[in-house]
Structures are given as C-alpha cells and as structure tokens.
Motif scaffolding. Structure first.
Motif, PDB file in Angstrom:
ATOM      1  N   LEU A  94       0.822  -1.216   0.000  1.00  0.00           N
ATOM      2  CA  LEU A  94       0.000   0.000   0.000  1.00  0.00           C
ATOM      3  C   LEU A  94       0.851   1.258   0.000  1.00  0.00           C
ATOM      4  N   VAL A  95       1.820   1.313   0.923  1.00  0.00           N
ATOM      5  CA  VAL A  95       2.622   2.529   1.090  1.00  0.00           C
ATOM      6  C   VAL A  95       3.847   2.524   0.182  1.00  0.00           C
ATOM      7  N   GLY A  96       4.574   1.392   0.165  1.00  0.00           N
ATOM      8  CA  GLY A  96       5.809   1.339  -0.622  1.00  0.00           C
ATOM      9  C   GLY A  96       5.586   1.265  -2.121  1.00  0.00           C
ATOM     10  N   LEU A  97       4.827   0.258  -2.554  1.00  0.00           N
ATOM     11  CA  LEU A  97       4.598   0.055  -3.987  1.00  0.00           C
ATOM     12  C   LEU A  97       3.424   0.863  -4.542  1.00  0.00           C
ATOM     13  N   TRP A 142       0.223   0.541  -4.270  1.00  0.00           N
ATOM     14  CA  TRP A 142      -0.965  -0.144  -4.749  1.00  0.00           C
ATOM     15  C   TRP A 142      -2.200   0.474  -4.099  1.00  0.00           C
ATOM     16  N   PRO A 143      -3.332   0.458  -4.782  1.00  0.00           N
ATOM     17  CA  PRO A 143      -4.570   0.901  -4.125  1.00  0.00           C
ATOM     18  C   PRO A 143      -4.965  -0.082  -3.036  1.00  0.00           C
ATOM     19  N   ALA A 144      -5.718   0.379  -2.057  1.00  0.00           N
ATOM     20  CA  ALA A 144      -6.136  -0.481  -0.945  1.00  0.00           C
ATOM     21  C   ALA A 144      -6.954  -1.662  -1.437  1.00  0.00           C
ATOM     22  N   SER A 145      -7.685  -1.477  -2.534  1.00  0.00           N
ATOM     23  CA  SER A 145      -8.515  -2.561  -3.067  1.00  0.00           C
ATOM     24  C   SER A 145      -7.676  -3.750  -3.533  1.00  0.00           C
ATOM     25  N   LYS A 146      -6.372  -3.536  -3.827  1.00  0.00           N
ATOM     26  CA  LYS A 146      -5.477  -4.624  -4.227  1.00  0.00           C
ATOM     27  C   LYS A 146      -4.554  -5.058  -3.089  1.00  0.00           C
ATOM     28  N   ALA A 147      -4.105  -4.094  -2.271  1.00  0.00           N
ATOM     29  CA  ALA A 147      -3.152  -4.412  -1.203  1.00  0.00           C
ATOM     30  C   ALA A 147      -3.811  -5.132  -0.032  1.00  0.00           C
ATOM     31  N   MET A 148      -5.028  -4.718   0.327  1.00  0.00           N
ATOM     32  CA  MET A 148      -5.654  -5.274   1.525  1.00  0.00           C
ATOM     33  C   MET A 148      -6.062  -6.747   1.372  1.00  0.00           C
ATOM     34  N   PRO A 149      -6.487  -7.209   0.195  1.00  0.00           N
ATOM     35  CA  PRO A 149      -6.735  -8.655   0.076  1.00  0.00           C
ATOM     36  C   PRO A 149      -5.506  -9.505   0.388  1.00  0.00           C
ATOM     37  N   GLU A 156      -4.851   5.646  -1.176  1.00  0.00           N
ATOM     38  CA  GLU A 156      -4.699   5.563   0.276  1.00  0.00           C
ATOM     39  C   GLU A 156      -3.233   5.536   0.699  1.00  0.00           C
ATOM     40  N   GLY A 157      -2.391   4.828  -0.063  1.00  0.00           N
ATOM     41  CA  GLY A 157      -0.969   4.768   0.268  1.00  0.00           C
ATOM     42  C   GLY A 157      -0.299   6.130   0.206  1.00  0.00           C
ATOM     43  N   ALA A 158      -0.688   6.939  -0.775  1.00  0.00           N
ATOM     44  CA  ALA A 158      -0.116   8.288  -0.905  1.00  0.00           C
ATOM     45  C   ALA A 158      -0.480   9.144   0.297  1.00  0.00           C
ATOM     46  N   THR A 205       1.222  11.239   6.079  1.00  0.00           N
ATOM     47  CA  THR A 205       0.882  11.351   7.501  1.00  0.00           C
ATOM     48  C   THR A 205       1.855  10.586   8.401  1.00  0.00           C
ATOM     49  N   LEU A 206       2.794   9.851   7.815  1.00  0.00           N
ATOM     50  CA  LEU A 206       3.769   9.111   8.615  1.00  0.00           C
ATOM     51  C   LEU A 206       4.654  10.038   9.450  1.00  0.00           C
ATOM     52  N   LEU A 207       5.068  11.175   8.877  1.00  0.00           N
ATOM     53  CA  LEU A 207       5.944  12.096   9.603  1.00  0.00           C
ATOM     54  C   LEU A 207       5.259  12.662  10.845  1.00  0.00           C
ATOM     55  N   PRO A 208       4.052  13.238  10.733  1.00  0.00           N
ATOM     56  CA  PRO A 208       3.412  13.733  11.954  1.00  0.00           C
ATOM     57  C   PRO A 208       3.125  12.625  12.969  1.00  0.00           C
ATOM     58  N   PHE A 209       2.817  11.401  12.492  1.00  0.00           N
ATOM     59  CA  PHE A 209       2.621  10.298  13.442  1.00  0.00           C
ATOM     60  C   PHE A 209       3.914   9.999  14.189  1.00  0.00           C
TER      61      PHE A 209
END
Length: 597
Positions: free
Chosen positions: A21-24, A26-33, A522-524, A529-533
């Motif tokens: 999701l984040v690295g490659l 992919w959309p969540a519809s493909k990564a989450m399965p 979603e990955g984008a 938001t990773l930095l503020p987290f």
C-alpha cells in the motif's frame, strides 16, 4: 516458538500493508486482500485457530465494513445536498470573508471544527464532516484527507464523549481486579495524564497541517509557506488545548475535546475577524488553479458552484445543517439524556457466528450515518430544494460509496481476523499481544519510547483508539509495574499513541478518502501522515520517559534530551523561516535604486 519469532510473524500482515500500500503504491482494493490472506494463513496454520473462528471474524468484519459504508454514504449525501441547494457556495463565501487564506481555513475547519466533532461522535466522524467541507471550499481532495487525518490525534483520546478512556482503558484494565478498588477514579486520573501529554505534544499539530499542505499541494512545494503562519497556528493550538486540559482536570474524560474544540472555534474565529495574528491579505496563500493540480489530488466528487434558486442564501441558513449535525451528535451521545438509551435500544445482532463466541451487532439509529441522512432530509425542506436536485444528490452519493466498498470489505475483515487469533490450538496469545511481547522483550527501561508506538500500531490495525486501549492497556500497565515506575503513566502513553495511530490507520484513510471519492490513493495519504505520526509518538514517548524516570535519573535524561531537541528544532525552523521572510520583505520594500542625475 520463541517470543521473537512470534512477534515477527505477527508483524507480517502489517508489513504487507507497508510494502504494497505505502511502498509500492498499490490501491487499498489490491493491497488489503493480500494482507487479509496473510492474516488468515497465520491464524489457521501457525496460531491454529479453528476455521469457524476465522470465518466468524471475517463476517464480523463485513458487518463493521457495512456500518462504515453507511456512515460514508450519509456524509457524502449531506455534502451533495448542500452543493445542490447552494449552501456550499454560501459557506465558501463566508470563509472567504473571514480569510481567503487556505492556511487559516484549514486550521479552523480541520483542527477546531474537527476537534469538536471528534469530541461529540468520534469513530472517524470528523473526517466524514470536515474533509468534504474542505473539498466544498475548493481544497484538493487529497489535501483535505491529509488534513483530516493529521488532526486525528490530540482530540481522539476524548472522542465520542470520552469513549477511548472510559470504555477502552477501563475495559482493558478491568481484567485485573487487583489493580485498584476505585476504578473510575483511577481511569479519570489516567485521563488527566493523557490530556497533559496531548496538550504538550498537540501544540504543533496545526502547524504540521499547514506545513504539509503547502509542501505537498502548493505551487512552490514549500514547508516554509506554511510555517509563516506559525503565530496563528500556535494561537489556534492553545485556544483548543488549554480549555481541553482544564476540562479534563475539572469535568473528567467526557468533554475535553468537545468543549476544547467549541471554545477554540469561538476564540479563533472572533480573533480572525479582527485580524489578530492573521497573515496580511496581500500574502494570502491559495492553491493553484485546478487545471494545474496533480491528477492524483482530485477525487471523483466534483464540487459545482451552484447558487441557491433565489440567488442568495443567508449564512445562518447555509450553516444550519452542520449546526444540526453537531447538535444531534451531542444530544444523542450524552448519557444524561434519554435519547441515547432510545437510539441504542434497537440493536441488530448476529450472535455466536458459526457456533463460535464471536458475535456481531450494530445499532442503526445510533450510527452517525443516520444523523447525516436525517439532516440531509431536513436540508431538503430548509433550503427549499426541488426533487430533481435532491435525486441527483442521492444518486451521486451512492456511486461514490460503492467505489469505496472493495477496499473496506477486505480491510476490516483482516483487522477482525488479526484481533481474534487468541485461543488457538497452538496456545499463543493473539497476534497484537505477541507483537507487543516481542517489543517489550528488547525495550527494557526504554519501554516508554515504545509504548506510544505500540498504541499507534494497535490503532493502525484496529482502526480505533478504543480498541487499541482495550487490547493493550493491561499489558502496558503490567510492563510499567515490572519496570518499577508509575504504571498509570505508561497506560496514558498507550492512550496517546493509540490516538496518534488514527493518522495512519488504513480503514480510516480508506473511509475519509471514500467520502470525497479519492479511491485508490490511500498509500499516498499514509506516506504524508507518517511524519506527523512519528513526531507525535516519539515526542509523547520521550516526554513520558522523562516523567516516569525523573525521580531516579533526574531531569537530565534521554527523554528530556529528545524533548528539548525536538523543541529546539521547531524553534530553529520557525526562526530561520522568519529571518528569510524578513530579508525578502526588506528587499522588496527597498526596490531598485534609481541613480539621481
């Protein structure tokens, strides 16, 4: 099997999300399965959970996904209704009258209005309200989602009238009856510690919001353009967090975010109208024209500049639907009013799915989606709409909701399988606890630095600060006790980290993106938001480390060093930006010299 190996295996579903999701990208519809298949495989073949339990957890996830889609539909419907009625056009003009500066607008709507809605309803509702409102004002969909996610931190611990503390922490700790005799007082004390940690850490959240917005969505891709409004951003931060902290200490965990957001709105909007700490009008920051936006910024939700049929609409009439949403959310969440009991009386239950102890249920009248739809119907009459326009609002909302369904029907079942891996024939703890055990085994005295990240991972997985607290509060308390420190501070760090985890939570991002039709990106959003987290979890963890080890290691310890380092870095960035701005202004004022002859 060793604790370390179990921790690594437990991490695999999360790593799959990170990689695909984040690295490659992919959309969540493909990564989450893929993440779901990994979680199911581990549950069946390593944890040896019965197939019926895995199926039951998956079905429970589908029910939860359905409730999320219902909320998404209601939020989109309300926005589309306001667009078709001309209300959005009037609201946009109202904000332009306060300030045309997008940096000011995002702070007022995302940080302050979002905090109030979080305090009222929680469970992702701010994104369903504030994010589409920002899009309606002309923000790129992705910029609106990022802003909506980043503010899902400071107010979250006291969202839904204190549910993450009063239900999450209390339920998590109640498994050990030997902790204390006065549970409510103990949990309330933890709540005051949580408020203090949030108040200090959350000071920079509005500044993060505007800096990320100008960096990723501005013409010049510059952090400094956001940092220029640091005075206004800090003023808005304290306008919410100071009353927030006072309320937590005086009234308890139910009202800090709700009252803090409301008081902050009153203070900041009044000050903004008077020009207090506002950027000069000639320096108002805006996005480039839409034709120049990156294609991935825009969602399928198209905001049209539709005027009311009479040509104009009063500001009160335009804002009335959002006022009603806030009012209804408050009235239906207060335990002192009879509405709460009545709305929760109708519960649709699917008990003991497939003969297991896993049950699923939802309360249709209590869901925020019901309030959104009810307010939409009221708006139809309040704004004097015609049937054709209202039909368009319903049709468009249905199309946008369906586009989000594919991602959610795998995301939430994966979460439920992950959470329900306890009690298998292998005799292992459930995956989240095994993961935490692995981290605790290597952290030692440095656990406070990790406790916030464990809380964040819990929220990242479960999509809820409340569930994260239920999973890990007792674990965190026991680790703190074994370290010989005040364990209530460690539980407080868990709650703060769990709140910050909402910034990167997959199904929250999916839901917020779906509201504005931003499906597949979603990955984008999570990358932004990773930095503020990371800041939030590290700063709060460092502050907690400094507090719990102060009596033994003194004030000059590793935690206080990191806190001071982050604070000095923030001051340096602000001061450097101010100096650069002052030089630029001086240069412009001086202008070219004309030789006199």
């Amino acid at each position: 099997m060793s604790t370390g190996v179990l921790a690594i295996l437990s991490l695999l579903p999360i790593l799959a999300v990170g990689i695909f999701l984040v690295g490659l990208r992919w959309p969540a519809s493909k990564a989450m399965p893929i993440s779901y298949i990994i979680a199911v495989g581990l549950a069946l073949f390593v944890w040896k959970v019965p197939g019926a339990n895995v199926a039951a957890a998956s079905v429970n996830g589908l029910v939860v996904a359905g409730t999320l889609l219902f909320i998404i539909f209601g939020a989109i419907l309300l926005l589309n209704t306001l667009q078709e009625s001309g209300g959005i056009k009037t609201i946009r003009q109202g904000f332009t009258d306060i300030s045309a500066d997008r940096r000011v607008q995002v702070i007022i709507i995302a940080w302050l209005f979002g905090s109030f809605i979080e305090g009222s309803a929680g469970f992702g509702t701010p994104a369903a309200v504030a994010v589409p409102l920002l899009v309606g004002l002309g923000f790129p969909a992705m910029a609106a989602v990022v802003a909506g996610m980043v503010i899902q931190s400071t107010p979250v611990s006291f969202g839904a009238v204190g549910t993450p503390i009063l239900v999450g922490v209390q339920s998590g700790l109640s498994a050990d009856s030997g902790i204390t005799t006065d549970f409510l007082a103990f949990v309330t004390d933890i709540g005051t510690k949580v408020a203090f940690l949030h108040m200090v850490t959350g000071t920079l959240v509005p500044l993060f919001v505007v800096a990320l917005m100008t960096r990723f969505f501005g013409k010049n891709k510059s952090f400094s353009e956001g940092i220029k409004v640091w005075k206004f951003a800090l003023f808005a931060a304290f306008s919410m967090t100071v009353p927030y902290l006072i309320v937590a200490n005086v009234l308890g965990p139910e009202f800090p975010s709700m009252i803090g957001g409301l008081v902050g709105l009153a203070i900041v909007i009044t000050a903004a109208r008077k020009g207090f700490l506002m950027p000069p009008k000639e320096e108002a920051w805006d996005f480039e024209e839409k034709s120049k936006w990156d294609s991935e910024w825009s969602g399928r939700l198209e905001i049209k500049d539709i005027a009311h049929k009479s040509g104009s609409m009063s500001m009160v009439r335009a804002w009335a639907p959002y006022i009603l949403v806030g009012l209804f959310l408050v009235l239906t969440r207060l335990k002192s009013l009879p509405l709460l009991e009545w709305l929760q009386s109708w519960t649709v239950t699917f008990p003991n799915l497939f003969g297991t102890d896993i049950s699923s249920s939802f309360q249709p009248l209590y869901l925020p989606g019901t309030i959104f739809i009810a307010v939409s119907l009221i708006t139809y009459f309040l704004h004097g709409m015609n049937g054709r326009a209202y039909k368009r609002a319903w049709a468009q909302s249905g199309k946008t909701m369906i586009a989000a369904s594919t991602a959610l029907v795998f995301t939430v079942p994966m979460v439920q399988v992950f959470l329900n891996t306890g009690g298998g024939a292998a005799g292992f703890e459930k995956m989240p606890i095994e993961l935490a055990n692995g981290v605790a085994a290597i952290a030692g005295d440095y656990w406070p630095f990790f406790s916030t990240f464990i809380g964040g991972i819990g929220a990242f997985i479960a999509g809820s600060n409340t569930v994260s607290n239920m999973m890990f509060s007792l674990f965190q308390y026991n680790v703190g006790s074994q370290m010989g420190v005040d364990a209530s501070w460690i539980v407080a760090l868990q709650a703060v980290g769990g709140a910050a985890g909402n910034m990167i939570c997959v199904h929250n991002v999916v839901a917020a993106s779906a509201v504005v039709g931003l499906v597949g990106k979603e990955g984008a959003v999570i990358r932004k938001t990773l930095l503020p987290f990371a800041y939030y979890a590290l700063f709060a963890g460092s502050l907690g480390y400094s507090i719990v080890w102060y009596s033994q290691k003194g004030i000059f310890n590793l935690g206080s060093f990191i806190v001071a380092l982050i604070a000095m870095a923030a001051i340096y960035v602000i001061a450097t930006n101010n100096k650069r701005t002052s030089l630029l202004i001086t240069k412009n004022i001086g202008g070219p010299k004309v030789k006199q002859g």
